[in-house]
Design a protein around this motif. Structure first.
Motif, PDB file in Angstrom:
ATOM      1  N   ALA A   7      60.123  58.070 -84.750  1.00 15.55           N
ATOM      2  CA  ALA A   7      60.913  59.291 -84.905  1.00 15.55           C
ATOM      3  C   ALA A   7      60.435  60.403 -83.976  1.00 15.55           C
TER       4      ALA A   7
ATOM      5  N   ASN B  39      65.533  63.291 -89.783  1.00  9.13           N
ATOM      6  CA  ASN B  39      65.967  62.373 -90.833  1.00  9.13           C
ATOM      7  C   ASN B  39      65.908  60.908 -90.394  1.00  9.13           C
ATOM      8  N   SER B  40      65.056  60.636 -89.413  1.00  8.51           N
ATOM      9  CA  SER B  40      64.908  59.264 -88.956  1.00  8.51           C
ATOM     10  C   SER B  40      64.013  58.480 -89.909  1.00  8.51           C
TER      11      SER B  40
ATOM     12  N   GLN C  48      68.633  54.103 -83.400  1.00  7.52           N
ATOM     13  CA  GLN C  48      68.130  54.987 -84.440  1.00  7.52           C
ATOM     14  C   GLN C  48      68.587  54.515 -85.815  1.00  7.52           C
ATOM     15  N   SER C  49      67.664  54.555 -86.757  1.00  7.62           N
ATOM     16  CA  SER C  49      67.961  54.293 -88.165  1.00  7.62           C
ATOM     17  C   SER C  49      67.730  55.594 -88.918  1.00  7.62           C
ATOM     18  N   THR C  50      68.792  56.199 -89.377  1.00  2.84           N
ATOM     19  CA  THR C  50      68.705  57.509 -90.016  1.00  2.84           C
ATOM     20  C   THR C  50      69.219  57.417 -91.448  1.00  2.84           C
ATOM     21  N   GLN C  51      68.790  58.382 -92.229  1.00  8.06           N
ATOM     22  CA  GLN C  51      69.238  58.457 -93.610  1.00  8.06           C
ATOM     23  C   GLN C  51      70.603  59.124 -93.655  1.00  8.06           C
ATOM     24  N   CYS C  52      71.549  58.438 -94.274  1.00  8.57           N
ATOM     25  CA  CYS C  52      72.914  58.952 -94.394  1.00  8.57           C
ATOM     26  C   CYS C  52      73.283  58.979 -95.862  1.00  8.57           C
TER      27      CYS C  52
ATOM     28  N   CYS D 198      77.554  61.517 -91.711  1.00  6.43           N
ATOM     29  CA  CYS D 198      76.155  61.142 -91.447  1.00  6.43           C
ATOM     30  C   CYS D 198      75.542  62.111 -90.446  1.00  6.43           C
TER      31      CYS D 198
ATOM     32  N   TYR E 232      68.141  67.128 -84.901  1.00  8.86           N
ATOM     33  CA  TYR E 232      67.187  67.137 -83.789  1.00  8.86           C
ATOM     34  C   TYR E 232      66.527  68.515 -83.704  1.00  8.86           C
TER      35      TYR E 232
ATOM     36  N   PHE F 110      72.554  63.829 -87.898  1.00  9.21           N
ATOM     37  CA  PHE F 110      71.420  63.542 -87.001  1.00  9.21           C
ATOM     38  C   PHE F 110      70.811  64.895 -86.662  1.00  9.21           C
TER      39      PHE F 110
ATOM     40  N   LEU G  30      63.477  63.685 -84.463  1.00 10.92           N
ATOM     41  CA  LEU G  30      64.635  63.410 -85.307  1.00 10.92           C
ATOM     42  C   LEU G  30      64.167  63.457 -86.753  1.00 10.92           C
TER      43      LEU G  30
END
Length: 466
Positions: free
Chosen positions: A123, A117-118, A149-153, A167, A171, A169, A115
């Motif tokens: 990640a 942008n995790s 999951q903690s992703t950048q948004c 937002c 992969y 995700f 992932l």
């Protein structure tokens, strides 16, 4: 003791093991995992030129947090990956009709999904090592695992609080080329459970493509990598911000303008205006604490609050100016011109439904005018012959004779120059109060209409690409 232990190991334990033979699933597991030259590190194909097709389905079931200041979205989802392992097929008739078996992640080959942008340290290992794998007799593999999951948004707050956030995700398989592992994402079903107190889920979109990287590996000019993008479209519920932010700030701004309706001699006029300014300052601080500080475009609502704050601040010095005009000792220099005098003392007061300067002069003279004189009552003094003392005999008084009203020319002559200047100044101050009130209200409505037009530009933009 050593002889007894040896006997138990040689005779009793094998006997017990013989009483519990291996089940059909155990035999199948032993058959699959102990094949000759089998390794879970090798790609699950018999021909090296074949491509492993891996499908991923992301099913969101909870949105834990959306930190707008740090631009971090935390979600809980269920990942389902499917592929075919040509080495893991069997004939169910040879294993008591078993055509489905559970395996573990570390027992067979599983794709390494990354992932990009995790923001989590896991990640690279989003697939749980204890995840459940379902393996069918034709080699079809299905892996399911729960992931937090903690992703950048990236938060774009231009249209806050009527904004829509997108937002992503992203992969992709870890260091596997497209001709080795072709990775794609399946469109998820309805995710009605992905809701929060502040956000509503609009849609979840999926985009798959193959990206080319030049000189990624030395000696190879172009390499293709398959990528998959899941985009979550969220819409903010503006109810809280309308009731807790916009409505109070608008009322405070209007209250700052209403201070122009108070008479200049009111002692609470300036303090009320300053209180409104302080209230708007508090709402500005609330906006600063809520919105991300790294946003490239400032929010429209921030510009609106700034404009209302400036208007409320300007109302205070204008009120001070009118108070100084109303209580000035000298005559206003602008009244030296007949045109300005006529406009400020006669025309504008009539337009604003206020007493003109002449009306004020007349009302002042009526108040201070002396009472009308009455005719003296006749007194007839008669002497009382019986007592010998004088006695007054009052007869009924005659009706009063009022004086004629003074002409306008004589009225103005009864006021001193300082009194005239005070009446003129008070009339001008009240006229300027009404004029400033109208101008500030027009400016406020102009700002409001302009902000509404800017917000309407965002209508229908709910399907933007991530």
């Amino acid at each position: 003791m050593d002889i007894l232990t040896t006997c138990i190991l040689l005779f009793i334990v094998p006997g017990i093991a013989a009483r519990y033979p291996r089940s059909a699933e155990g035999e199948l597991r032993h058959f699959l995992l102990n094949q000759e030259n089998y390794s879970p590190r090798d790609r699950p194909v018999l021909n090296a030129s074949d491509t492993v097709v891996v499908g991923l389905k992301v099913q969101f079931y909870a949105m834990l947090d959306l930190n707008e200041k740090d631009q971090i979205l935390t979600t809980a989802s269920w990942l389902t990956m499917t592929w075919t392992d040509e080495r893991m097929s069997w004939d169910p008739s040879n294993f008591s009709g078993v055509d489905l078996i559970h395996m573990y992640v570390d027992e067979i080959w599983t794709p390494k999904i990354f992932l990009s942008n995790s923001l989590s340290e896991k990640a690279l290992g989003i697939v749980n090592s204890e995840g459940s794998i379902l393996l069918t007799s034709n080699g079809h593999v299905q892996l399911g695992t729960a992931v937090v999951q903690s992703t950048q948004c990236p938060i774009i707050i231009t249209y806050f609080p009527f904004d829509t956030q997108h937002c992503p995700f992203s992969y992709l398989p870890d260091n596997l080329l497209a001709h080795q592992v072709y990775f794609y994402i399946v469109q998820p079903g309805q995710t009605h459970s992905l809701v929060s107190n502040q956000w509503d889920l609009l849609n979840v979109t999926v985009v798959n493509w193959v990206s080319q990287h030049e000189e990624f590996i030395k000696g190879r000019h172009v390499d293709n990598y398959s990528l998959g993008l899941v985009c979550v479209h969220l819409q903010r519920d503006p109810t809280y911000y309308l009731t807790a932010l916009l409505l109070p700030s608008t009322c405070l701004c209007v209250m700052a303008f209403v201070t122009f309706l108070a008479p200049p001699d009111s002692g609470e006029r300036i303090s009320l205006g300053v209180s409104m300014v302080l209230g708007l300052t508090v709402f500005q601080l609330l906006i600063v604490d809520t919105l991300p500080s790294s946003s490239k475009t400032p929010p429209i609502i921030g510009n609106y609050l700034t404009a209302t704050f400036i208007l409320a601040c300007l109302a205070v010095p204008f009120s001070l100016a009118n108070i100084s005009i109303a209580y000035g000792d000298s005559r206003l220099w602008v009244l030296k011109y007949s045109l300005c005098r006529n406009i400020l003392l006669e025309i504008l007061p009539k337009m604003f439904c206020m007493p003109t300067y002449r009306d004020r002069v007349h009302s002042v003279l009526i108040v201070v005018k002396p009472k009308p004189l009455f005719n003296k009552m006749d007194e007839v003094i008669t002497l009382s012959t019986s007592e010998g003392t004088p006695k007054k005999n009052h007869e009924a008084p005659l009706p009063p004779t009022p004086l004629p009203p003074p002409s306008p020319g004589r009225q103005t002559e009864k006021l001193s120059a300082s009194e005239k200047a005070q009446l003129e100044a008070r009339t001008v101050a009240l006229v300027m109060d009404r004029l400033f009130l109208i101008l500030f209200i027009i400016a406020f409505f102009a700002v409001t209409v302009f902000v509404i037009m800017l917000f309407k530009q965002d209508l229908g933009r709910t399907e933007e690409s991530c």
